[in-house]
Write an enzyme that holds these catalytic residues in place. Structure first.
Site, short mmCIF file in Angstrom:
data_model
loop_
_atom_site.label_atom_id
_atom_site.label_comp_id
_atom_site.label_asym_id
_atom_site.label_seq_id
_atom_site.Cartn_x
_atom_site.Cartn_y
_atom_site.Cartn_z
N GLY A 49 0.77 -1.24 0.00
CA GLY A 49 0.00 0.00 0.00
C GLY A 49 0.80 1.29 0.00
O GLY A 49 0.35 2.29 -0.54
N GLU A 103 3.47 4.01 6.33
CA GLU A 103 2.20 3.32 6.06
C GLU A 103 1.32 4.18 5.17
O GLU A 103 1.33 5.41 5.25
CB GLU A 103 1.46 3.06 7.37
N ASP A 104 0.52 3.53 4.34
CA ASP A 104 -0.48 4.25 3.55
C ASP A 104 -1.62 4.69 4.47
O ASP A 104 -2.11 5.80 4.42
CB ASP A 104 -1.02 3.39 2.40
N ASP A 107 -5.54 2.06 10.45
CA ASP A 107 -6.97 1.89 10.70
C ASP A 107 -7.14 1.52 12.19
O ASP A 107 -7.15 2.37 13.05
CB ASP A 107 -7.46 0.80 9.74
N LYS A 135 -7.33 6.78 10.59
CA LYS A 135 -8.75 6.76 10.96
C LYS A 135 -8.84 6.77 12.49
O LYS A 135 -8.87 5.70 13.12
CB LYS A 135 -9.43 5.50 10.42
N PHE A 156 -14.12 3.52 3.75
CA PHE A 156 -13.19 2.69 3.00
C PHE A 156 -12.74 3.45 1.76
O PHE A 156 -13.56 3.89 0.96
CB PHE A 156 -13.83 1.35 2.61
N VAL A 157 -11.43 3.63 1.63
CA VAL A 157 -10.90 4.42 0.52
C VAL A 157 -9.95 3.59 -0.35
O VAL A 157 -9.34 2.63 0.13
CB VAL A 157 -10.17 5.69 1.03
N ASP A 163 -5.83 -0.35 -2.06
CA ASP A 163 -6.59 -1.23 -2.95
C ASP A 163 -7.88 -1.72 -2.33
O ASP A 163 -8.06 -1.72 -1.11
CB ASP A 163 -5.74 -2.46 -3.29
N ARG A 169 -4.97 0.52 -6.85
CA ARG A 169 -3.72 1.12 -6.37
C ARG A 169 -3.16 2.16 -7.32
O ARG A 169 -2.45 3.08 -6.93
CB ARG A 169 -2.65 0.04 -6.17
P1 IMP Z 1 -4.93 -1.87 10.72
O1 IMP Z 1 -4.03 -2.99 11.15
O2 IMP Z 1 -6.36 -2.11 11.10
O3 IMP Z 1 -4.44 -0.51 11.13
O4 IMP Z 1 -5.01 -1.95 9.16
C1 IMP Z 1 -4.14 -1.44 8.32
C2 IMP Z 1 -4.27 -2.07 6.94
O5 IMP Z 1 -5.65 -2.33 6.56
C3 IMP Z 1 -3.76 -1.09 5.94
O6 IMP Z 1 -2.37 -1.24 5.78
C4 IMP Z 1 -4.55 -1.44 4.71
O7 IMP Z 1 -3.92 -2.49 4.01
C5 IMP Z 1 -5.88 -1.93 5.23
N1 IMP Z 1 -6.89 -0.85 5.20
C6 IMP Z 1 -7.47 -0.24 6.26
N2 IMP Z 1 -8.35 0.69 5.87
C7 IMP Z 1 -8.33 0.68 4.51
C8 IMP Z 1 -9.04 1.44 3.52
O8 IMP Z 1 -9.86 2.33 3.78
N3 IMP Z 1 -8.75 1.13 2.22
C9 IMP Z 1 -7.85 0.17 1.87
N4 IMP Z 1 -7.17 -0.55 2.77
C10 IMP Z 1 -7.40 -0.30 4.08
MG MG Z 2 -1.08 -1.52 4.11
#
Ligand code: IMP
Ligand code: MG
Length: 181
Positions: A49, A103-104, A107, A135, A156-157, A163, A169
């Site tokens: 990402g 990180e992109d 969440d 977020k 969700f983006v 992606d 992407r």
């Molecule tokens: P976390 O471990 O919940 O913080 O999740 C992080 C990962 O979930 C990111 O690196 C993304 O791969 C995926 N992710 C979370 N939100 C989104 C979104 O809105 N769009 C696309 N991928 C997301």
């Molecule tokens: Mg990621």
């Protein structure tokens, strides 16, 4: 409607333009430049990402920096640990440096927290995170990423590296899931 895009079964609408994204990337770079000045850092972008964000971010950095892309391997752990995420590809020599995980999007923060813990257990003394998107309402931990581009609601983006099931992407702009789609 114009500008809508369909990826697999879902429809997305324009959310943040590439021009606006660029301003946020520049802003993150400025904060890193101020925080580290002449200190050497190693940027560790998490694939896939963050590939576009990392590529644009480094071009605005003036601190001496190395760039080492890594992958995260996820697998189901025991019931108590849930999904276990492990860093693949980081060398011993990088763990001794000041690490900035790139990180992109952050969440829930599960990925980031597990990677930080793993690096600290491996002997890293300095691990921070630069994330283009954050977020806050989904985040489950007390310490947010140190360098954030944009805070967004729990939408969700896709686009700019992010992606939906492998697609999206390559979109230069960020798109958000169309309401009621
Ligand atoms: P976390 O471990 O919940 O913080 O999740 C992080 C990962 O979930 C990111 O690196 C993304 O791969 C995926 N992710 C979370 N939100 C989104 C979104 O809105 N769009 C696309 N991928 C997301
Ligand atoms: Mg990621």
């Amino acid at each position: 409607m114009n500008n809508e895009i369909v990826l697999h079964d879902l429809t997305f609408v324009p959310y943040i333009s590439s021009k606006k994204l660029d301003e946020h990337v520049k802003n993150v770079a400025q904060k890193i430049n101020e925080a580290y000045k002449n200190q050497a850092v190693v940027l560790v972008p998490i694939l896939n990402g963050s590939f576009l964000f990392a590529a644009d971010l480094v071009r605005y950095l003036t601190v001496p920096c190395e760039v080492e892309f890594v992958k995260v391997q996820s697998y189901e752990g025991t019931e108590s640990t849930g999904t276990v995420r492990e860093l693949i590809g980081l060398k011993e020599e990088h763990i001794r440096k000041k690490i900035i995980l790139v990180e992109d999007i952050v969440d829930t923060g599960n990925t980031l927290t597990q990677l930080k813990t793993q690096l600290i257990n491996a002997g890293a003394e300095h691990v921070v995170c630069a994330s283009l998107l954050f977020k806050p309402n989904a985040y489950k931990y007390s310490t947010p990423p140190e360098f954030i581009g944009i805070e967004i609601p729990n939408h969700f983006v896709v686009g700019y590296g992010l992606d939906y099931d492998g697609l999206g992407r390559n979109l230069p702009d960020l798109y958000v899931l169309k309401p009621n789609s």
